[in-house]
Design a protein around this motif. Structure first.
Motif: not given
Length: 305
Positions: A80, A95, A283, A36, A32, A287
């Motif tokens: 982001s 995400r 996700d 992310y 992750d 990604a």
């Protein structure tokens, strides 16, 4: 009754199942973080730039590669953490939830990446290309940054109808093809460079449509008119496949048959990813898998070089 009571905690016995569960949880946390935080995406930008240097049989300069990697990290992470985005109606995926929980870390990563990219920009003498690189940075920053108020709502470049996928494709093609060409003193509008640029543009454009499919509901909520919202998801997939076919047909003129076969693999993988893309996919589908197609493209070029 005593004021305090102490109940010893029960420690579960160490078993292979517990160890496997802990290892899986750790792996997921790191996955992750890499995905992310846009680290995987920055590696993809580096990989595609490297692929362009490989076409000309030149090693990628390490500092140029690092500058592109860190500049990508900055642009995507600063995007982001923009404050206005957290006031938008959100469809909270895993995400998005991870990004909200790690906003402080993402901001720190963005600022550190900007410092490295800026330092390399000045140390390596890219100042004469400030205008060229500046217009790419401006598009990237204004892509999500509100620039005008329309009907009581702030709008960014990405909110212009049907435009956002073309902006993404242009910036990525310019960075990963034109920057290497400029470094090697090749004319940007020479036939070979134009073919490489067009090939990269249509390749990125095809993948960008996948992310429009992912963001279908969010874009509907924010009033952003994209291809899936206007023409439907199925029609968008066909447009993406057409774009991918154009990228495939724009091979350099002197490529051999064996190279053609190997370089077909990323195209086939991208076509499958496009066709099976759905908003409800994990996700990781977007990604890890979709962005990973760009790294697969590099690996194919590296193999045949």
């Amino acid at each position: 009754m005593p004021l305090f009571s102490f109940k010893p905690s029960v420690v579960p016995p160490a078993t292979p199942e517990n160890a496997a569960g802990a290892w899986t949880a750790t792996l997921r946390r790191w996955t992750d973080a890499v995905l992310y935080s846009s680290t995987w995406l920055a590696l993809a930008a580096l990989a595609l730039t490297w692929a362009t240097f490989l076409f000309w049989r030149v090693d990628i300069p390490v500092r140029l590669g690092l500058m592109i990697f860190t500049a990508t990290l900055f642009l995507y992470n600063i995007d982001s953490v923009l404050p206005y985005k957290h006031g938008q109606p959100l469809v909270l995926s895993g995400r998005k939830r991870w990004m909200l929980e790690h906003r402080r870390e993402l901001l720190a990563l963005a600022l550190a990446s900007l410092a490295v990219a800026g330092l390399l920009f000045f140390l390596d003498g890219w100042q004469h290309l400030t205008l060229f690189l500046g217009h790419l940075a401006a598009i990237s920053l204004l892509y999500s940054l509100p620039i005008a108020k329309v009907r009581g709502r702030w709008r960014a470049l990405r909110d212009l109808p049907l435009l956002k996928v073309f902006l993404i494709a242009y910036v990525w093609a310019a960075i990963t093809v034109w920057v290497p060409a400029l470094y090697l003193a090749k004319p940007l509008f020479g036939p070979v460079v134009l073919v490489l640029f067009a090939r990269r543009f249509f390749f990125i454009l095809a993948l960008a449509f996948v992310f429009d499919i992912r963001d279908y509901t969010k874009d509907q909520l924010t009033g952003t008119r994209t291809f899936p919202g206007v023409f439907g998801v199925r029609a968008t997939k066909w447009v993406a496949l057409l774009s991918l076919a154009l990228a495939y047909l724009l091979f350099p003129f002197d490529i051999g048959y064996e190279h053609l076969v190997v370089l077909s693999l990323p195209t086939v993988a991208a076509a499958a990813t496009i066709w099976y893309a759905e908003e409800t996919r994990s996700d990781y589908y977007f990604a890890l898998l979709t962005d990973g197609i760009m790294i697969l493209q590099f690996l194919a070029v590296y193999f045949v070089s």
